[in-house]
Scaffold this motif. Sequence first.
Motif, PDB file in Angstrom:
ATOM      1  N   SER A  18      29.647 -97.028 -29.237  1.00  0.00           N
ATOM      2  CA  SER A  18      29.109 -97.576 -30.481  1.00  0.00           C
ATOM      3  C   SER A  18      27.816 -98.371 -30.288  1.00  0.00           C
ATOM      4  CB  SER A  18      30.156 -98.448 -31.172  1.00  0.00           C
ATOM      5  OG  SER A  18      30.590 -99.484 -30.308  1.00  0.00           O
ATOM      6  N   THR A  20      25.387 -97.691 -28.105  1.00  0.00           N
ATOM      7  CA  THR A  20      24.328 -96.688 -28.018  1.00  0.00           C
ATOM      8  C   THR A  20      24.059 -96.085 -29.393  1.00  0.00           C
ATOM      9  OG1 THR A  20      25.019 -96.155 -25.771  1.00  0.00           O
ATOM     10  CG2 THR A  20      23.621 -94.554 -26.874  1.00  0.00           C
ATOM     11  N   GLY A  22      24.465 -97.442 -32.234  1.00  0.00           N
ATOM     12  CA  GLY A  22      23.808 -98.428 -33.084  1.00  0.00           C
ATOM     13  C   GLY A  22      24.684 -98.911 -34.225  1.00  0.00           C
ATOM     14  N   LEU A  25      24.048-101.857 -37.130  1.00  0.00           N
ATOM     15  CA  LEU A  25      22.640-102.180 -37.355  1.00  0.00           C
ATOM     16  C   LEU A  25      22.236-101.751 -38.765  1.00  0.00           C
ATOM     17  CD1 LEU A  25      21.094-101.037 -33.964  1.00  0.00           C
ATOM     18  CD2 LEU A  25      21.488-103.373 -34.724  1.00  0.00           C
ATOM     19  N   ARG A  28      20.068 -98.274 -38.389  1.00  0.00           N
ATOM     20  CA  ARG A  28      20.563 -97.768 -37.117  1.00  0.00           C
ATOM     21  C   ARG A  28      19.596 -96.808 -36.431  1.00  0.00           C
ATOM     22  NH1 ARG A  28      22.790 -93.425 -35.028  1.00  0.00           N
ATOM     23  NH2 ARG A  28      22.792 -92.231 -36.941  1.00  0.00           N
ATOM     24  N   ARG A  29      19.070 -95.853 -37.146  1.00  0.00           N
ATOM     25  CA  ARG A  29      18.209 -94.833 -36.526  1.00  0.00           C
ATOM     26  C   ARG A  29      16.922 -95.423 -35.947  1.00  0.00           C
ATOM     27  NH1 ARG A  29      20.162 -89.732 -37.437  1.00  0.00           N
ATOM     28  NH2 ARG A  29      21.529 -89.512 -39.235  1.00  0.00           N
ATOM     29  N   GLN A  31      16.661 -98.895 -35.132  1.00  0.00           N
ATOM     30  CA  GLN A  31      16.912-100.104 -34.366  1.00  0.00           C
ATOM     31  C   GLN A  31      17.803 -99.919 -33.141  1.00  0.00           C
ATOM     32  OE1 GLN A  31      18.474-102.493 -37.619  1.00  0.00           O
ATOM     33  NE2 GLN A  31      16.556-103.635 -37.703  1.00  0.00           N
ATOM     34  N   CYS A  32      18.485 -98.786 -33.009  1.00  0.00           N
ATOM     35  CA  CYS A  32      19.355 -98.596 -31.847  1.00  0.00           C
ATOM     36  C   CYS A  32      18.502 -98.548 -30.576  1.00  0.00           C
ATOM     37  CB  CYS A  32      20.195 -97.321 -31.999  1.00  0.00           C
ATOM     38  SG  CYS A  32      19.229 -95.813 -32.033  1.00  0.00           S
ATOM     39  N   TYR A  33      19.125 -98.822 -29.438  1.00  0.00           N
ATOM     40  CA  TYR A  33      18.322 -98.909 -28.225  1.00  0.00           C
ATOM     41  C   TYR A  33      17.685 -97.581 -27.810  1.00  0.00           C
ATOM     42  CZ  TYR A  33      21.494 -97.175 -24.548  1.00  0.00           C
ATOM     43  OH  TYR A  33      22.265 -96.410 -23.746  1.00  0.00           O
ATOM     44  N   ASN A  53      19.558 -89.675 -28.912  1.00  0.00           N
ATOM     45  CA  ASN A  53      20.713 -90.559 -28.968  1.00  0.00           C
ATOM     46  C   ASN A  53      21.987 -89.718 -29.075  1.00  0.00           C
ATOM     47  OD1 ASN A  53      22.711 -92.406 -29.563  1.00  0.00           O
ATOM     48  ND2 ASN A  53      21.541 -93.478 -31.120  1.00  0.00           N
ATOM     49  N   CYS A  57      30.715 -93.295 -31.548  1.00  0.00           N
ATOM     50  CA  CYS A  57      31.627 -94.431 -31.735  1.00  0.00           C
ATOM     51  C   CYS A  57      33.021 -94.080 -31.270  1.00  0.00           C
ATOM     52  CB  CYS A  57      31.660 -94.843 -33.200  1.00  0.00           C
ATOM     53  SG  CYS A  57      30.092 -95.516 -33.765  1.00  0.00           S
TER      54      CYS A  57
END
Length: 69
Positions: A18, A20, A22, A25, A28-29, A31-33, A53, A57
């Motif tokens: 989860s 990875t 995001g 958030l 999410r698309r 701001q995820c790492y 990505n 989850c």
Amino acid sequence: MNQSSGGSPMRVACIGGSITFGLGLPRRREQCYPARLGELLEEAHPGGYQVRNFGYCGATAGQHSNEPY
């Protein structure tokens, strides 16, 4: 530019759960790492990397879990 011998961008697969993905958030698309990693690599090496990505989850590395990789 860091490219493979065929001139294509180096592909980076971000695998994880989860965090990875995001989860939680607001955007999410963006701001995820993995998205942030892609932005940083693009700044340093334009066109040199393609980051994807593959976060899922509930996924874990343990074989005896409900959602193992």
